[in-house]
Design a protein around this motif. Structure first.
Motif, PDB file in Angstrom:
ATOM      1  N   TRP A  90      -7.544  -5.538  -6.224  1.00 19.59           N
ATOM      2  CA  TRP A  90      -6.300  -6.083  -6.787  1.00 19.59           C
ATOM      3  C   TRP A  90      -6.567  -7.402  -7.502  1.00 19.59           C
ATOM      4  CZ3 TRP A  90      -1.475  -4.093  -7.395  1.00 19.59           C
ATOM      5  CH2 TRP A  90      -1.189  -2.905  -6.725  1.00 19.59           C
ATOM      6  N   VAL A 143      -0.573   0.742  -4.401  1.00 15.70           N
ATOM      7  CA  VAL A 143       0.262   0.223  -3.309  1.00 15.70           C
ATOM      8  C   VAL A 143       0.259   1.198  -2.139  1.00 15.70           C
ATOM      9  CG1 VAL A 143       2.619  -0.364  -2.620  1.00 15.70           C
ATOM     10  CG2 VAL A 143       1.738  -1.138  -4.831  1.00 15.70           C
ATOM     11  N   GLN A 147      -0.919   0.633   1.701  1.00 17.18           N
ATOM     12  CA  GLN A 147      -0.022   0.874   2.838  1.00 17.18           C
ATOM     13  C   GLN A 147      -0.696   1.756   3.877  1.00 17.18           C
ATOM     14  OE1 GLN A 147       3.338   2.376   0.486  1.00 17.18           O
ATOM     15  NE2 GLN A 147       4.563   0.617   1.141  1.00 17.18           N
ATOM     16  N   ILE A 152      -0.464  -3.443   3.267  1.00 21.74           N
ATOM     17  CA  ILE A 152       0.874  -3.703   2.745  1.00 21.74           C
ATOM     18  C   ILE A 152       1.856  -2.987   3.664  1.00 21.74           C
ATOM     19  CG2 ILE A 152       2.491  -3.278   0.836  1.00 21.74           C
ATOM     20  CD1 ILE A 152       0.200  -3.539  -1.110  1.00 21.74           C
ATOM     21  N   LEU A 156       7.994  -1.028   2.795  1.00 24.89           N
ATOM     22  CA  LEU A 156       8.331  -1.338   1.406  1.00 24.89           C
ATOM     23  C   LEU A 156       8.264  -0.078   0.550  1.00 24.89           C
ATOM     24  CD1 LEU A 156       6.376  -4.686   0.924  1.00 24.89           C
ATOM     25  CD2 LEU A 156       8.785  -4.380   1.479  1.00 24.89           C
ATOM     26  N   ILE A 161       7.816  -1.642  -5.760  1.00 21.65           N
ATOM     27  CA  ILE A 161       6.778  -2.661  -5.881  1.00 21.65           C
ATOM     28  C   ILE A 161       6.054  -2.520  -7.219  1.00 21.65           C
ATOM     29  CG2 ILE A 161       4.597  -3.523  -4.960  1.00 21.65           C
ATOM     30  CD1 ILE A 161       5.552  -2.659  -2.202  1.00 21.65           C
ATOM     31  N   SER A 192       3.181 -12.785  -6.850  1.00 24.06           N
ATOM     32  CA  SER A 192       3.517 -11.416  -6.450  1.00 24.06           C
ATOM     33  C   SER A 192       2.478 -10.857  -5.477  1.00 24.06           C
ATOM     34  CB  SER A 192       3.611 -10.511  -7.685  1.00 24.06           C
ATOM     35  OG  SER A 192       4.688 -10.903  -8.511  1.00 24.06           O
ATOM     36  N   LEU A 196       2.894  -9.845  -1.483  1.00 27.99           N
ATOM     37  CA  LEU A 196       2.532  -8.516  -1.007  1.00 27.99           C
ATOM     38  C   LEU A 196       1.551  -8.607   0.147  1.00 27.99           C
ATOM     39  CD1 LEU A 196       1.992  -6.079  -4.007  1.00 27.99           C
ATOM     40  CD2 LEU A 196       3.667  -5.916  -2.167  1.00 27.99           C
ATOM     41  N   ARG A 197       0.581  -9.471  -0.005  1.00 26.99           N
ATOM     42  CA  ARG A 197      -0.445  -9.618   1.026  1.00 26.99           C
ATOM     43  C   ARG A 197       0.171 -10.089   2.343  1.00 26.99           C
ATOM     44  NH1 ARG A 197      -6.344 -11.605  -0.824  1.00 26.99           N
ATOM     45  NH2 ARG A 197      -7.504 -10.951   1.022  1.00 26.99           N
ATOM     46  N   THR A 199       2.872  -9.231   3.600  1.00 28.06           N
ATOM     47  CA  THR A 199       3.654  -8.200   4.292  1.00 28.06           C
ATOM     48  C   THR A 199       2.821  -7.391   5.274  1.00 28.06           C
ATOM     49  OG1 THR A 199       3.263  -6.405   2.681  1.00 28.06           O
ATOM     50  CG2 THR A 199       5.065  -7.943   2.211  1.00 28.06           C
TER      51      THR A 199
END
Length: 220
Positions: A90, A143, A147, A152, A156, A161, A192, A196-197, A199
């Motif tokens: 990322w 994403v 997850q 993540i 979400l 996202i 951003s 995200l990180r 979460t």
């Protein structure tokens, strides 16, 4: 509106040369100011050749340039965009995006074309929509991959996202095109990704009681 007849290798090369030459003209002059005479001079072709490969004239040629630039937008984000399976990937993607738009600055051909054609031409709008759909789909896949490994929050919505990240990039690019600076793009992406990180579920602390397994119940 584009021609669908098969081209010889020489014909395909000539057509591509016209597209790339027009892209360079758009980068320097803007779509509205670029004329077919400019394209002929840059690409060493004649107007009859341009109309042979682009019967719809300038509008069809500019759409072909937009399609070419749209492919480059995605290509220039590789190898990261297709493999967003770690925070290192990322970060690499973030750096690649910033590097691309910092290099182009206010001379982003696709940005110019979308600005000048997007509101007028349904075909240009469809092309833009296709590009954003492909781009968002790859971000969504990244994403989802994060997850699945717990980096993540699974609570979400991956599509939301991805859409938010698209808006982040596009908003930053609009400001870059206005100012010539990438500061806003970098700040928006960094914020951003940091959010995200954050979460990710924190590692569970060890149960204090487990630390005393095997110890006497009465330490005295």
């Amino acid at each position: 509106m584009s021609t669908t007849k098969a081209l010889t290798p020489k014909g395909a090369a000539t057509r591509q040369r016209i597209i790339e030459g027009t892209s360079a003209e758009v980068r320097e002059r803007g779509a509205a100011a670029t004329t077919l005479d400019d394209v002929c001079a840059r690409t060493s072709t004649s107007k009859s050749q341009i109309f042979h490969y682009f019967p719809g004239g300038k509008e069809e040629l500019l759409l072909a340039v937009a399609a070419y630039e749209a492919d480059r937008v995605l290509f220039d984000q590789e190898p990261y965009l297709s493999s967003l399976t770690s925070w290192d990937a990322w970060q690499g993607w973030r750096d690649q995006v910033v590097r691309r738009y910092r290099k182009l600055g206010v001379h982003c051909p696709l940005g110019v074309l979308i600005t000048e054609l997007g509101r007028k031409t349904p075909a240009a709008q469809a092309l833009t929509g296709q590009l954003l759909e492909q781009w968002q789909g790859r971000l969504r896949a990244g994403v989802t991959a994060m997850q699945e490994i717990g980096e993540i929050s699974p609570e979400l919505d991956a599509d939301q996202i991805a859409a938010s990240l698209m808006a982040t990039v596009q908003g930053g690019v609009v400001l870059l095109l206005s100012t010539g600076k990438s500061d806003h793009l970098e700040a928006a992406l960094d914020t951003s990704l940091a959010l995200l990180r954050a979460t990710a579920a924190p590692a569970k602390p060890r149960d204090p009681e487990l630390l005393h397994v095997g110890a006497s119940e009465d330490p005295t």
